[in-house]
Design an enzyme around this catalytic site. Structure first.
Site, short mmCIF file in Angstrom:
data_model
loop_
_atom_site.label_atom_id
_atom_site.label_comp_id
_atom_site.label_asym_id
_atom_site.label_seq_id
_atom_site.Cartn_x
_atom_site.Cartn_y
_atom_site.Cartn_z
N VAL A 65 -4.90 30.67 27.31
CA VAL A 65 -5.82 29.57 27.56
C VAL A 65 -6.19 28.94 26.22
CG1 VAL A 65 -8.08 28.90 28.47
CG2 VAL A 65 -6.71 30.66 29.64
N HIS A 83 -10.75 35.00 29.02
CA HIS A 83 -11.09 36.17 29.82
C HIS A 83 -11.36 35.77 31.28
CE1 HIS A 83 -12.47 37.56 25.70
NE2 HIS A 83 -11.60 38.50 26.04
N ARG A 130 -12.63 35.74 17.99
CA ARG A 130 -12.75 35.58 16.54
C ARG A 130 -12.87 34.12 16.10
NH1 ARG A 130 -9.42 40.40 16.70
NH2 ARG A 130 -10.40 42.05 15.45
N GLN A 165 -8.77 51.02 17.27
CA GLN A 165 -7.74 50.01 17.01
C GLN A 165 -8.07 49.14 15.80
OE1 GLN A 165 -8.42 48.18 21.00
NE2 GLN A 165 -8.16 46.23 19.93
N HIS A 179 -14.82 34.60 26.84
CA HIS A 179 -14.57 33.16 26.80
C HIS A 179 -13.71 32.79 28.00
CE1 HIS A 179 -10.66 34.32 25.24
NE2 HIS A 179 -11.23 34.90 24.19
N SER A 214 -10.09 32.67 21.40
CA SER A 214 -10.21 34.01 20.84
C SER A 214 -11.67 34.26 20.50
CB SER A 214 -9.36 34.14 19.57
OG SER A 214 -9.65 35.33 18.87
#
Length: 283
Positions: free
Chosen positions: A176, A37, A187, A61, A34, A185
């Site tokens: 951002v 990034h 998600r 993770q 997005h 995000s």
């Protein structure tokens, strides 16, 4: 733009770049890219000769009840975004390239990994530190770029680089946000329309506290209470803390040193994190 999945090829290409004295910038991601990034890519392009962006959904993770299997993936979409943004190399290895058979060596982060997300996601930062260290060894960049939204991750990675004498400059880039303030995000795509609106409570609370801080409020309790009032709209608050940016220990009143106001909350089944940095030097 080159798309590389093989470590041997990656090292060959980057060895040629180093021989030409080119500065290598690195943006590690889990994909489903997005604008947040892309801000990292822009920062890398401004400070590097070659930008490498990795796409790898790191299994170590994720906890046993987390969203590894459903984490959004769209490599074709990501490659198009990278090409348009001017990425030079997309490194997209598969799990066997990163974690070969018999893998058993991990990086154990210290105290910085224990509070905040670390308290609720056991082993998360062990997985983060391990994959970032491995990717650093694969790419061997001069600079690595991380988003400030993942504030604790930035702290853990920076400390790891210092502790392990990694010759890499860690660069953090401001969060951002969408036009309405929601932190970008991968998600966010899990949220339906109603959840998306309720998720704004997180950023609105943080930004309201940031505004009060700029107007001179230095009392920790009052700043936290202001955010908490906004967070009544979330489904489950995991944590709301104001911590020292260096130690991640609870900040004390009156605030005289940089502190991070951090939130993790569930909207529906989606866990979101966000933060703002409160620095007396910039008010």
């Amino acid at each position: 733009m080159r798309i590389i999945a093989n470590l041997t090829e990656l090292r060959r290409v980057l060895t040629d770049a180093r021989k030409a004295y080119q500065r290598i910038g690195f943006v590690p991601t889990m994909g489903y890219l997005h604008d947040g990034h892309m801000a990292l890519v822009q920062a890398s392009r401004a400070q590097s000769d070659i930008t490498v962006l990795s796409i790898f959904v790191n299994p170590t993770q994720f906890g046993p009840n987390e969203d590894l299997s459903t984490y959004p993936r769209d490599l074709q979409r990501d490659e198009k975004l990278c090409r348009n943004a001017g990425v030079d190399i997309v490194f997209a290895p598969d799990a066997r390239e990163v974690y070969p058979a018999g893998f058993e060596t991990f990086v154990e982060p210290g105290e910085l990994a224990k509070p905040l997300c670390g308290a609720f996601r056991p082993g998360h930062f062990r997985g983060v530190a391990t994959i970032v260290c491995k990717l650093f060894n694969m790419v061997q960049p001069d600079l690595a770029f991380f988003g400030r939204k993942d504030f604790q991750q930035c702290a853990v990675v920076r400390h790891m680089a210092i502790d392990l004498n990694l010759p890499i400059e860690i660069v953090t880039v401001p969060t951002v946000r969408e036009a309405d303030g929601l932190a970008m995000s991968s998600r966010n795509r899990y949220l339906d329309g109603q959840e998306r609106q309720r998720a704004l409570a997180i950023s609105r609370g943080l930004l309201a506290a940031e505004a009060q801080f700029r107007e001179g409020e230095r009392n920790v309790g009052k700043l936290l209470a202001l955010v908490r009032r906004h967070l009544e709209k979330v489904d489950r608050l995991q944590y709301l803390e104001l911590v020292d940016t260096d130690t991640l220990k609870p900040a004390q009143s009156p605030l005289g040193a940089p502190a991070a106001l951090c939130v993790a909350a569930h909207i529906g089944t989606t866990r979101l994190i966000d933060n703002v940095i409160l620095d007396p030097k910039f008010t």
